[in-house]
Design a protein around this motif. Structure first.
Motif, PDB file in Angstrom:
ATOM      1  N   ARG A   1     -25.107  18.261 -11.321  1.00 53.92           N
ATOM      2  CA  ARG A   1     -24.189  17.629 -10.379  1.00 53.92           C
ATOM      3  C   ARG A   1     -23.510  16.416 -10.999  1.00 53.92           C
ATOM      4  O   ARG A   1     -22.300  16.214 -10.848  1.00 53.92           O
ATOM      5  CB  ARG A   1     -24.943  17.207  -9.119  1.00 53.92           C
ATOM      6  N   ALA A   2     -24.295  15.580 -11.704  1.00 54.98           N
ATOM      7  CA  ALA A   2     -23.728  14.383 -12.328  1.00 54.98           C
ATOM      8  C   ALA A   2     -22.697  14.763 -13.387  1.00 54.98           C
ATOM      9  O   ALA A   2     -21.642  14.121 -13.498  1.00 54.98           O
ATOM     10  CB  ALA A   2     -24.836  13.538 -12.940  1.00 54.98           C
ATOM     11  N   LEU A   3     -22.984  15.805 -14.151  1.00 51.05           N
ATOM     12  CA  LEU A   3     -22.054  16.272 -15.178  1.00 51.05           C
ATOM     13  C   LEU A   3     -20.762  16.763 -14.534  1.00 51.05           C
ATOM     14  O   LEU A   3     -19.659  16.457 -15.002  1.00 51.05           O
ATOM     15  CB  LEU A   3     -22.700  17.389 -15.991  1.00 51.05           C
ATOM     16  N   ALA A   4     -20.894  17.522 -13.449  1.00 55.08           N
ATOM     17  CA  ALA A   4     -19.727  18.043 -12.747  1.00 55.08           C
ATOM     18  C   ALA A   4     -18.883  16.912 -12.173  1.00 55.08           C
ATOM     19  O   ALA A   4     -17.648  16.925 -12.279  1.00 55.08           O
ATOM     20  CB  ALA A   4     -20.177  18.990 -11.637  1.00 55.08           C
ATOM     21  N   GLN A   5     -19.542  15.913 -11.567  1.00 54.24           N
ATOM     22  CA  GLN A   5     -18.807  14.785 -10.991  1.00 54.24           C
ATOM     23  C   GLN A   5     -18.048  14.010 -12.063  1.00 54.24           C
ATOM     24  O   GLN A   5     -16.922  13.566 -11.841  1.00 54.24           O
ATOM     25  CB  GLN A   5     -19.770  13.861 -10.248  1.00 54.24           C
ATOM     26  N   GLU A   6     -18.682  13.849 -13.230  1.00 51.89           N
ATOM     27  CA  GLU A   6     -18.021  13.128 -14.316  1.00 51.89           C
ATOM     28  C   GLU A   6     -16.806  13.900 -14.808  1.00 51.89           C
ATOM     29  O   GLU A   6     -15.745  13.308 -15.081  1.00 51.89           O
ATOM     30  CB  GLU A   6     -19.007  12.912 -15.467  1.00 51.89           C
ATOM     31  N   LEU A   7     -16.937  15.224 -14.893  1.00 47.62           N
ATOM     32  CA  LEU A   7     -15.831  16.060 -15.334  1.00 47.62           C
ATOM     33  C   LEU A   7     -14.667  15.983 -14.348  1.00 47.62           C
ATOM     34  O   LEU A   7     -13.498  15.853 -14.744  1.00 47.62           O
ATOM     35  CB  LEU A   7     -16.303  17.504 -15.491  1.00 47.62           C
ATOM     36  N   VAL A   8     -14.984  16.039 -13.063  1.00 48.81           N
ATOM     37  CA  VAL A   8     -13.954  15.960 -12.029  1.00 48.81           C
ATOM     38  C   VAL A   8     -13.283  14.587 -12.040  1.00 48.81           C
ATOM     39  O   VAL A   8     -12.051  14.480 -11.933  1.00 48.81           O
ATOM     40  CB  VAL A   8     -14.562  16.249 -10.638  1.00 48.81           C
ATOM     41  N   GLN A   9     -14.074  13.528 -12.189  1.00 45.19           N
ATOM     42  CA  GLN A   9     -13.517  12.180 -12.214  1.00 45.19           C
ATOM     43  C   GLN A   9     -12.580  11.996 -13.407  1.00 45.19           C
ATOM     44  O   GLN A   9     -11.503  11.398 -13.286  1.00 45.19           O
ATOM     45  CB  GLN A   9     -14.644  11.146 -12.269  1.00 45.19           C
ATOM     46  N   THR A  10     -12.999  12.511 -14.563  1.00 42.50           N
ATOM     47  CA  THR A  10     -12.164  12.405 -15.758  1.00 42.50           C
ATOM     48  C   THR A  10     -10.837  13.125 -15.560  1.00 42.50           C
ATOM     49  O   THR A  10      -9.772  12.632 -15.940  1.00 42.50           O
ATOM     50  CB  THR A  10     -12.900  12.994 -16.972  1.00 42.50           C
ATOM     51  N   ALA A  11     -10.918  14.321 -14.938  1.00 39.25           N
ATOM     52  CA  ALA A  11      -9.700  15.084 -14.675  1.00 39.25           C
ATOM     53  C   ALA A  11      -8.785  14.337 -13.710  1.00 39.25           C
ATOM     54  O   ALA A  11      -7.555  14.277 -13.895  1.00 39.25           O
ATOM     55  CB  ALA A  11     -10.057  16.462 -14.115  1.00 39.25           C
ATOM     56  N   ASN A  12      -9.366  13.753 -12.664  1.00 39.95           N
ATOM     57  CA  ASN A  12      -8.577  12.988 -11.690  1.00 39.95           C
ATOM     58  C   ASN A  12      -7.880  11.800 -12.362  1.00 39.95           C
ATOM     59  O   ASN A  12      -6.720  11.484 -12.056  1.00 39.95           O
ATOM     60  CB  ASN A  12      -9.456  12.499 -10.547  1.00 39.95           C
ATOM     61  N   GLU A  13      -8.610  11.108 -13.224  1.00 46.73           N
ATOM     62  CA  GLU A  13      -8.036   9.945 -13.905  1.00 46.73           C
ATOM     63  C   GLU A  13      -6.899  10.369 -14.835  1.00 46.73           C
ATOM     64  O   GLU A  13      -5.877   9.654 -14.949  1.00 46.73           O
ATOM     65  CB  GLU A  13      -9.132   9.223 -14.706  1.00 46.73           C
ATOM     66  N   ARG A  14      -7.045  11.524 -15.477  1.00 48.27           N
ATOM     67  CA  ARG A  14      -5.997  11.996 -16.375  1.00 48.27           C
ATOM     68  C   ARG A  14      -4.732  12.354 -15.613  1.00 48.27           C
ATOM     69  O   ARG A  14      -3.625  12.008 -16.001  1.00 48.27           O
ATOM     70  CB  ARG A  14      -6.505  13.214 -17.162  1.00 48.27           C
TER      71      ARG A  14
END
Length: 232
Positions: free
Chosen positions: A214-227
């Motif tokens: 879950r933490a890995l997925a959230q980090e991936l989603v956050q990175t995508a949102n920031e990009r």
């Protein structure tokens, strides 16, 4: 002195209504401690504590500043009726601070605050211990009638806490599934692979990095949102 049965019934009905009414957990617990304060004889103040997975104990509701001050001493010293009730179960009573010998450091501290008597009850459900319902008196002596009434309020408080924990776990589960689903979609798009392969990619990444999925997925989603939020 024993309480009038109609007063008790009214207070318990109010506590039950608070649990079943829409509102925050803190509002529900506040209603319970205030109903207990008005009904359980011999105590000026009432508080509710909860336990966290880390072992930390937190005061969540109280009828006066004395509740937080006394509880702060209990948690720091790991001594006192409420602390013992939460850790060991059942009901723990301090009838008079002047004759109490079980918690010497704690007694020295709370005597300065004017506390004379105290009672702690563990809050629990079938899933385990949740916290404690705590009573505080500025006069020595615990009325025998108080224990039974306090146990009734403890049952209501445990229901409220159990319900809140269940709702929290449900929300966490939904949030986890949403994050993982979104992350799978990102990986599918980025590497042009199928849904199953994208999920296995995340599982392997989680395992090799020792990061929860879950933490890995959230980090991936956050990175995508920031990009995507960056101006082109």
């Amino acid at each position: 002195m024993a309480q009038d049965s109609s007063d008790v019934a009214s207070a318990m009905a109010g506590a039950a209504q608070a649990i079943n009414s829409p509102g925050s957990l803190d509002e529900t617990l506040d209603a319970i401690v205030r109903a207990a304060q008005q009904t359980v004889p011999g105590f000026e103040h009432v508080g509710i504590s909860i336990t966290h997975g880390s072992g930390e104990i937190e005061t969540r509701a109280g009828t006066g500043q004395l509740v937080w001050e006394v509880d702060d001493r209990q948690y720091k010293l790991r001594q006192g009726p409420c602390y013992d009730a939460i850790r060991n179960g059942g009901v723990t009573i301090m009838d008079d601070v002047e004759t109490e010998t079980r918690w010497p450091e704690y007694v020295t501290e709370v005597r300065k605050l004017g506390l004379r008597a105290q009672m702690g009850l563990q809050l629990y459900t079938e899933e385990g211990a949740l916290g404690g319902l705590n009573f505080y008196s500025l006069e020595a002596g615990v009325d025998p009638d108080a224990v039974q009434l306090a146990e009734l309020f403890a049952a209501h408080a445990a229901i409220a806490l159990g319900r809140a924990r269940h709702e929290h776990q449900l929300k966490e589960s939904v949030a986890s599934r949403q994050a993982i689903g979104t992350a799978v979609g990102i990986v599918m798009e980025r590497y042009q692979i199928s849904e199953d392969r994208a999920f296995q990619f995340l599982v392997r990444a989680s395992s090799t990095s020792n990061i929860k999925l879950r933490a890995l997925a959230q980090e991936l989603v956050q990175t995508a949102n920031e990009r995507f939020a960056q101006p082109s």
